[in-house]
Design an enzyme around this catalytic site. Structure first.
Site, PDB file in Angstrom:
ATOM      1  N   LYS A  54       7.477  -7.091  -1.811  1.00  0.00           N
ATOM      2  CA  LYS A  54       8.157  -6.052  -2.589  1.00  0.00           C
ATOM      3  C   LYS A  54       9.535  -5.760  -1.994  1.00  0.00           C
ATOM      4  O   LYS A  54      10.515  -5.585  -2.713  1.00  0.00           O
ATOM      5  CB  LYS A  54       7.288  -4.779  -2.635  1.00  0.00           C
ATOM      6  CG  LYS A  54       6.112  -4.940  -3.583  1.00  0.00           C
ATOM      7  CD  LYS A  54       5.053  -3.868  -3.465  1.00  0.00           C
ATOM      8  CE  LYS A  54       3.879  -4.255  -4.368  1.00  0.00           C
ATOM      9  NZ  LYS A  54       2.699  -3.413  -4.205  1.00  0.00           N
ATOM     10  N   GLN A  98       0.781   1.660  -1.123  1.00  0.00           N
ATOM     11  CA  GLN A  98       0.101   0.369  -1.233  1.00  0.00           C
ATOM     12  C   GLN A  98      -1.418   0.579  -1.167  1.00  0.00           C
ATOM     13  O   GLN A  98      -1.928   1.197  -0.248  1.00  0.00           O
ATOM     14  CB  GLN A  98       0.573  -0.561  -0.098  1.00  0.00           C
ATOM     15  CG  GLN A  98       0.031  -1.971  -0.199  1.00  0.00           C
ATOM     16  CD  GLN A  98       0.479  -2.692  -1.466  1.00  0.00           C
ATOM     17  OE1 GLN A  98       1.652  -2.658  -1.847  1.00  0.00           O
ATOM     18  NE2 GLN A  98      -0.454  -3.360  -2.143  1.00  0.00           N
ATOM     19  N   ASP A 121       4.235   3.299  -9.876  1.00  0.00           N
ATOM     20  CA  ASP A 121       3.050   2.476 -10.164  1.00  0.00           C
ATOM     21  C   ASP A 121       2.341   2.921 -11.444  1.00  0.00           C
ATOM     22  O   ASP A 121       1.403   2.262 -11.897  1.00  0.00           O
ATOM     23  CB  ASP A 121       2.063   2.572  -8.991  1.00  0.00           C
ATOM     24  CG  ASP A 121       2.001   1.284  -8.189  1.00  0.00           C
ATOM     25  OD1 ASP A 121       2.413   0.240  -8.735  1.00  0.00           O
ATOM     26  OD2 ASP A 121       1.533   1.316  -7.038  1.00  0.00           O
TER      27      ASP A 121
END
Ligand code: NAD
Length: 288
Positions: A54, A98, A121
């Protein structure tokens, strides 16, 4: 029949190029550079690789990224304070935690602490709720990436019988909502589903995300079905395979995503896309 392979790498590159161009234009127009904060908790090996990827992707398109690494033993209160600091930080526009989190932590509680406006997200109940009500804003990255793939390949999915195998919060459930919104008739199955084969053989489009190597065999699927493989499974020999038995499915499907090189690169791209979306819609216009 031999399936057309959906090249996620190629499409991801194409979309990333557009994102980079937009970020460069922002710079020329005196607008701020988008910033993404990634919080990594614990020592999960795959998570470390995903976070590194990322960071690389952010750099490629000109996005600022800040990686915050925390020990597994970090108290929940401290994690929440860090999230709240990022919520207030004007240089950070997207915040990502994460997953999976270490088992001692309350994942839903922690995720809800991210401001819905920085929820890159798309996991905040506000954003999931908007998708549910057919008014999506920040959309979960993997399903969004899959929708982009279908769009780029101009695959008309309206009216199709779509089957989602796997019902997780991060893939299966938002995927079902995306496909429903796109006009599919959707069915979602999971580990307690009885007679899974009955659903598989009637499906025009299958998205599978269960984490079981080579699970879906080509002999089970309908001729001409569209097969989207989300699974990422590392075998003992080090090879990465999906949830679909590729060789048999390739001979029967109309379209198929490979693993690697299918859905994976699109997920990272959605993250960049969502960070830019936040800047353009919540900060530049301040109208949402
Ligand atoms: P998860 O473990 O949270 O959920 C798995 C789901 O599959 C559950 O709903 C479970 O009930 C269902 N399931 C398990 N066995 C089943 C079976 N035999 N039949 C039907 N349903 C079954 O997993 P997840 O986080 O959604 O991830 C799934 C897979 O997708 C993993 O391999 C993961 O690495 C991969 N993944 C890939 C990407 C990507 O960008 N390509 C993104 C996220 C997850």
């Amino acid at each position: 029949m031999i399936a057309k392979i959906i090249n996620g790498l190629k499409i991801a590159k194409k979309i990333q190029k557009k994102i980079k161009k937009k970020i460069n234009e922002r710079k020329k127009n005196g607008l701020f550079r988008p910033g993404l904060a990634v919080i990594l908790i614990g020592k999960n090996k795959s998570s470390k690789i995903y976070v590194k990827n990322k960071k690389i992707a952010c750099k490629k398109v000109g996005l600022n990224s800040k990686i915050c690494k925390l020990y597994e033993s970090t108290p929940e209160k401290k994690i929440i304070n860090i999230i709240q600091d990022f919520n207030k930080n004007p240089k950070i526009h997207g915040i990502l935690i994460q997953l999976p989190l270490p088992k001692n932590l309350n994942t839903p509680k922690i995720l809800r602490k991210i401001s819905y406006k920085k929820d890159v997200d798309g996991f905040h109940p506000f954003n999931t709720g908007l998708l549910c009500q057919r008014n999506p804003r920040l959309r979960a990255c993997t399903p969004l990436g899959i929708m982009n793939l279908l769009k780029e390949y101009k695959i008309n999915i309206k009216g199709l019988n779509a089957l989602i195998i796997g019902a997780s919060n991060i893939v299966g459930r938002p995927m079902m909502l995306e496909l429903l919104l796109a006009g599919c008739t959707t069915t979602i199955t999971h580990r307690f589903t009885k007679n899974l084969n009955t659903y598989i053989k009637h499906a025009d489009l299958i998205v599978i995300a269960i984490g079981q190597p080579n699970f879906l065999h080509g002999t089970w699927i309908k001729k001409g079905a569209i097969i989207i493989d989300v699974g990422i499974n590392r075998l003992k020999n080090g090879n990465i395979v999906g949830d679909v038995e590729f060789n048999s499915s390739y001979l029967k499907a109309s379209y198929i995503t490979p693993v690697p090189g299918g859905v994976g690169p699109m997920t990272v791209t959605s993250l960049l896309q969502n960070t830019l979306y936040i800047c353009e819609n919540y900060y530049d216009k301040k109208n949402l």
